[in-house]
Design a protein around this motif. Structure first.
Motif, mmCIF file in Angstrom:
data_model
loop_
_atom_site.group_PDB
_atom_site.id
_atom_site.type_symbol
_atom_site.label_atom_id
_atom_site.label_comp_id
_atom_site.label_asym_id
_atom_site.label_seq_id
_atom_site.Cartn_x
_atom_site.Cartn_y
_atom_site.Cartn_z
ATOM 1 N N THR A 41 74.053 -39.234 37.720
ATOM 2 C CA THR A 41 74.556 -38.581 36.515
ATOM 3 C C THR A 41 73.705 -38.964 35.315
ATOM 4 N N TYR A 42 73.411 -40.246 35.179
ATOM 5 C CA TYR A 42 72.626 -40.731 34.040
ATOM 6 C C TYR A 42 71.161 -40.318 34.176
ATOM 7 N N ARG A 43 70.649 -40.279 35.392
ATOM 8 C CA ARG A 43 69.273 -39.799 35.596
ATOM 9 C C ARG A 43 69.146 -38.332 35.182
ATOM 10 N N ARG A 44 70.164 -37.554 35.546
ATOM 11 C CA ARG A 44 70.150 -36.134 35.208
ATOM 12 C C ARG A 44 70.207 -35.952 33.687
ATOM 13 N N LEU A 45 71.070 -36.704 33.024
ATOM 14 C CA LEU A 45 71.144 -36.640 31.563
ATOM 15 C C LEU A 45 69.823 -37.058 30.928
ATOM 16 N N ASP A 46 69.233 -38.120 31.431
ATOM 17 C CA ASP A 46 67.950 -38.588 30.910
ATOM 18 C C ASP A 46 66.882 -37.505 31.030
ATOM 19 N N ALA A 47 66.825 -36.851 32.171
ATOM 20 C CA ALA A 47 65.836 -35.796 32.372
ATOM 21 C C ALA A 47 66.064 -34.631 31.402
ATOM 22 N N LEU A 48 67.328 -34.253 31.202
ATOM 23 C CA LEU A 48 67.633 -33.146 30.301
ATOM 24 C C LEU A 48 67.324 -33.479 28.844
ATOM 25 N N LEU A 49 67.425 -34.762 28.495
ATOM 26 C CA LEU A 49 67.247 -35.170 27.100
ATOM 27 C C LEU A 49 65.834 -35.644 26.780
ATOM 28 N N SER A 50 64.980 -35.712 27.771
ATOM 29 C CA SER A 50 63.662 -36.318 27.557
ATOM 30 C C SER A 50 62.609 -35.346 27.030
ATOM 31 N N ARG A 51 62.955 -34.112 26.783
ATOM 32 C CA ARG A 51 61.937 -33.161 26.341
ATOM 33 C C ARG A 51 61.616 -33.259 24.848
ATOM 34 N N GLY A 52 62.389 -34.025 24.082
ATOM 35 C CA GLY A 52 62.084 -34.182 22.659
ATOM 36 C C GLY A 52 63.232 -34.808 21.901
ATOM 37 N N ASP A 53 63.022 -34.970 20.579
ATOM 38 C CA ASP A 53 64.055 -35.506 19.693
ATOM 39 C C ASP A 53 64.780 -34.356 18.999
ATOM 40 N N SER A 54 66.018 -34.587 18.650
ATOM 41 C CA SER A 54 66.831 -33.610 17.922
ATOM 42 C C SER A 54 66.803 -32.235 18.588
ATOM 43 N N ILE A 55 67.049 -32.239 19.870
ATOM 44 C CA ILE A 55 67.064 -30.999 20.645
ATOM 45 C C ILE A 55 68.505 -30.542 20.851
ATOM 46 N N GLU A 56 68.677 -29.287 21.168
ATOM 47 C CA GLU A 56 70.019 -28.732 21.365
ATOM 48 C C GLU A 56 70.789 -29.510 22.427
ATOM 49 N N GLU A 57 70.107 -29.889 23.508
ATOM 50 C CA GLU A 57 70.766 -30.642 24.579
ATOM 51 C C GLU A 57 71.358 -31.949 24.064
ATOM 52 N N GLY A 58 70.717 -32.549 23.079
ATOM 53 C CA GLY A 58 71.225 -33.789 22.502
ATOM 54 C C GLY A 58 72.574 -33.604 21.837
#
Length: 101
Positions: A41-58
């Motif tokens: 679960t945390y790996r998946r979240l990390d992957a989704l959030l790792s594309r940049g700062d202040s992104i919609e996913e965040g």
């Protein structure tokens, strides 16, 4: 859609009658609540959030922290909330919304 991608098999968290939300990015939890979910679960979240700062996913992830890390409400607390809210709450797309109108 983000919740299902982020949470995978634990997206059932959002099937509860009441889903807690977190605003402002601040939260407190215990190690026990963190370990209650698979590392994936945390790996998946990390992957989704790792594309940049202040992104919609965040912003989506920020709201999910409470659903992921809070202790689930007891059935009696859920019933009490439903009584208090009366007909002023609705489940929309799996997420509870309160109507203040």
């Amino acid at each position: 859609e983000f919740a299902a991608r982020a949470l995978g098999s634990v997206s059932a968290l959002l099937d509860r009658p009441f889903v807690p939300l977190c605003y402002g990015g601040s939260f407190v939890t215990t190690a026990e609540r963190v370990r209650a979910h698979p590392r994936e679960t945390y790996r998946r979240l990390d992957a989704l959030l790792s594309r940049g700062d202040s992104i919609e996913e965040g912003h989506y992830a920020e709201r999910l922290w409470a659903a992921i890390l809070a202790t689930p409400l007891a059935p009696s607390a859920q019933r009490a909330l439903a009584r208090i809210a009366g007909r002023n709450y609705a489940v929309v797309g799996g997420v509870l919304g309160i109507s203040y109108t």
